[in-house]
Structure formats: C-alpha cells, structure tokens
Design a protein around this motif. Sequence first.
Motif, PDB file in Angstrom:
ATOM      1  N   SER A 241     119.677  45.723 106.748  1.00  0.00           N
ATOM      2  CA  SER A 241     119.663  44.425 106.072  1.00  0.00           C
ATOM      3  C   SER A 241     120.910  44.229 105.228  1.00  0.00           C
ATOM      4  O   SER A 241     121.512  43.160 105.233  1.00  0.00           O
TER       5      SER A 241
ATOM      6  N   PHE B  38     115.955  34.768 101.278  1.00  0.00           N
ATOM      7  CA  PHE B  38     115.152  35.225 102.419  1.00  0.00           C
ATOM      8  C   PHE B  38     114.767  36.698 102.242  1.00  0.00           C
ATOM      9  O   PHE B  38     113.656  37.100 102.581  1.00  0.00           O
ATOM     10  N   ASN B  39     115.679  37.496 101.703  1.00  0.00           N
ATOM     11  CA  ASN B  39     115.363  38.900 101.432  1.00  0.00           C
ATOM     12  C   ASN B  39     114.249  39.026 100.403  1.00  0.00           C
ATOM     13  O   ASN B  39     113.421  39.929 100.485  1.00  0.00           O
TER      14      ASN B  39
ATOM     15  N   ASN C 137     111.189  38.654 102.240  1.00  0.00           N
ATOM     16  CA  ASN C 137     110.948  39.879 103.000  1.00  0.00           C
ATOM     17  C   ASN C 137     110.295  40.955 102.142  1.00  0.00           C
ATOM     18  O   ASN C 137     109.557  41.795 102.646  1.00  0.00           O
ATOM     19  N   ASN C 138     110.591  40.950 100.855  1.00  0.00           N
ATOM     20  CA  ASN C 138     110.105  42.008  99.978  1.00  0.00           C
ATOM     21  C   ASN C 138     108.713  41.747  99.416  1.00  0.00           C
ATOM     22  O   ASN C 138     108.286  42.453  98.506  1.00  0.00           O
TER      23      ASN C 138
ATOM     24  N   SER D  42     104.176  42.195 107.709  1.00  0.00           N
ATOM     25  CA  SER D  42     104.927  41.033 108.166  1.00  0.00           C
ATOM     26  C   SER D  42     104.678  39.822 107.264  1.00  0.00           C
ATOM     27  O   SER D  42     103.647  39.712 106.610  1.00  0.00           O
ATOM     28  N   LEU D  43     105.637  38.905 107.274  1.00  0.00           N
ATOM     29  CA  LEU D  43     105.441  37.625 106.584  1.00  0.00           C
ATOM     30  C   LEU D  43     104.329  36.810 107.232  1.00  0.00           C
ATOM     31  O   LEU D  43     103.795  35.893 106.616  1.00  0.00           O
TER      32      LEU D  43
ATOM     33  N   ILE E 141     115.608  37.710 108.098  1.00  0.00           N
ATOM     34  CA  ILE E 141     114.142  37.769 108.201  1.00  0.00           C
ATOM     35  C   ILE E 141     113.747  38.436 109.510  1.00  0.00           C
ATOM     36  O   ILE E 141     112.863  39.300 109.537  1.00  0.00           O
TER      37      ILE E 141
ATOM     38  N   ASP F 111     114.425  42.169 109.304  1.00  0.00           N
ATOM     39  CA  ASP F 111     113.416  42.849 108.494  1.00  0.00           C
ATOM     40  C   ASP F 111     112.059  42.911 109.196  1.00  0.00           C
ATOM     41  O   ASP F 111     111.347  43.906 109.073  1.00  0.00           O
ATOM     42  N   GLU F 112     111.695  41.862 109.919  1.00  0.00           N
ATOM     43  CA  GLU F 112     110.424  41.880 110.656  1.00  0.00           C
ATOM     44  C   GLU F 112     110.446  42.975 111.732  1.00  0.00           C
ATOM     45  O   GLU F 112     109.463  43.676 111.931  1.00  0.00           O
TER      46      GLU F 112
ATOM     47  N   LYS G 256     110.175  46.302 109.906  1.00  0.00           N
ATOM     48  CA  LYS G 256     108.798  46.489 109.431  1.00  0.00           C
ATOM     49  C   LYS G 256     107.877  46.863 110.591  1.00  0.00           C
ATOM     50  O   LYS G 256     106.982  47.690 110.437  1.00  0.00           O
TER      51      LYS G 256
END
Length: 176
Positions: free
Chosen positions: A5, A72-73, A76-77, A83-84, A140, A143-144, A147
């Motif tokens: 990221s 956006f990060n 993500n956190n 997941s979002l 995003i 990160d998805e 994750k």
Amino acid sequence: MLHFSAAYVGLATVAGFIWWFVYANDGPRLNYSELMNFDTCSSRDTTYPCSVFDDQHPSTVSMTVLVVVEMFNALNNLSENQSLFVIPPWSNLWLVASIILTMILHLLILYVHPLSVLFSVTPLSWADWRVVLYLSFPVIIIDEILKFFSRNSTGLRFRFRLRRPDFLPKKELHDK
C-alpha cells in the motif's frame, strides 16, 4: 501488507505529477524524456518555455492524490483483515466525519483564494479530479486483495515447527 500500500501511495503521487506534464489537456504535454531533463531546460534549446516547470498544477494534483489516497487508506483501516464489504464505512461514523472534514478543508485550500495562495496550490478541473480518483482508488483494491490473502492464509506460515529435544514432552522423547 503495509509495504504494498505504501509503495502504491508513492507511485500514485508521482504518477499524478507526471500525468499533468505529459498527458493533461491543460498541461504542457511534454515528452517523458523532456520532463526527466527539466533541470537542463535553460541550457538547451526547447520548444516550450522553461517557466512551465514553475506551474503549481502538477504539485497540486500530486498533493490531492496523496490526500485522497490516504482517505481511502483510512477506510481500509476499519479492519485489519475484514473487507469493506463486511464492515461498511458507516460502522464508524467518527471516521466518516473525519474524512468528510478533511476533504472539506482540502477543498477550501484549493478553491478559496487566500488559502490557495498561502498553500501555493491551484484549483483543479473536473478532468484533474477524475485522474486523482483513478490514481487513488486502486489502494482500496490492493488492500482488499491483501486482506483476502491475510484471511485465507491463516496458519500456512507455521506448519513447520522446530522443536528442541529438551522441550519435547516425555512421551515424544521415549519415541525417539
């Protein structure tokens, strides 16, 4: 996980800067090699004025990419592994409010004249904002994906265990 990221954030920020000089309709549309040799502009023959490198537009695009990608990060956190789609942004209204406040402040800096002069930025066009979002949103997706692998690789790292013989239970010592 964080390294991918962070690397993307850096690449996207630099890409925003390069995009304005090379591809933007309202930019100078330089060749990439011309951009890379900007420091020798005054000492060689060019088809463009060297003052093009004094424009505040590319740094404004880069800064805005950085701000948006970090918002956006922040989304993500919400969770390190979920997941979002599982934990929606509205599950933390304080986070959503802080993102909205941050973006309002950024817009004020860009579009209110005394602030834009103070921060040495220039207003962005709709085309600029589209590029900012195109460059920012992939964080995003990255990160998805990370994750997903984090959730689905639990225990794979620790299948092979080293044990010292003096820590083995008595039963395992007799079997040896």
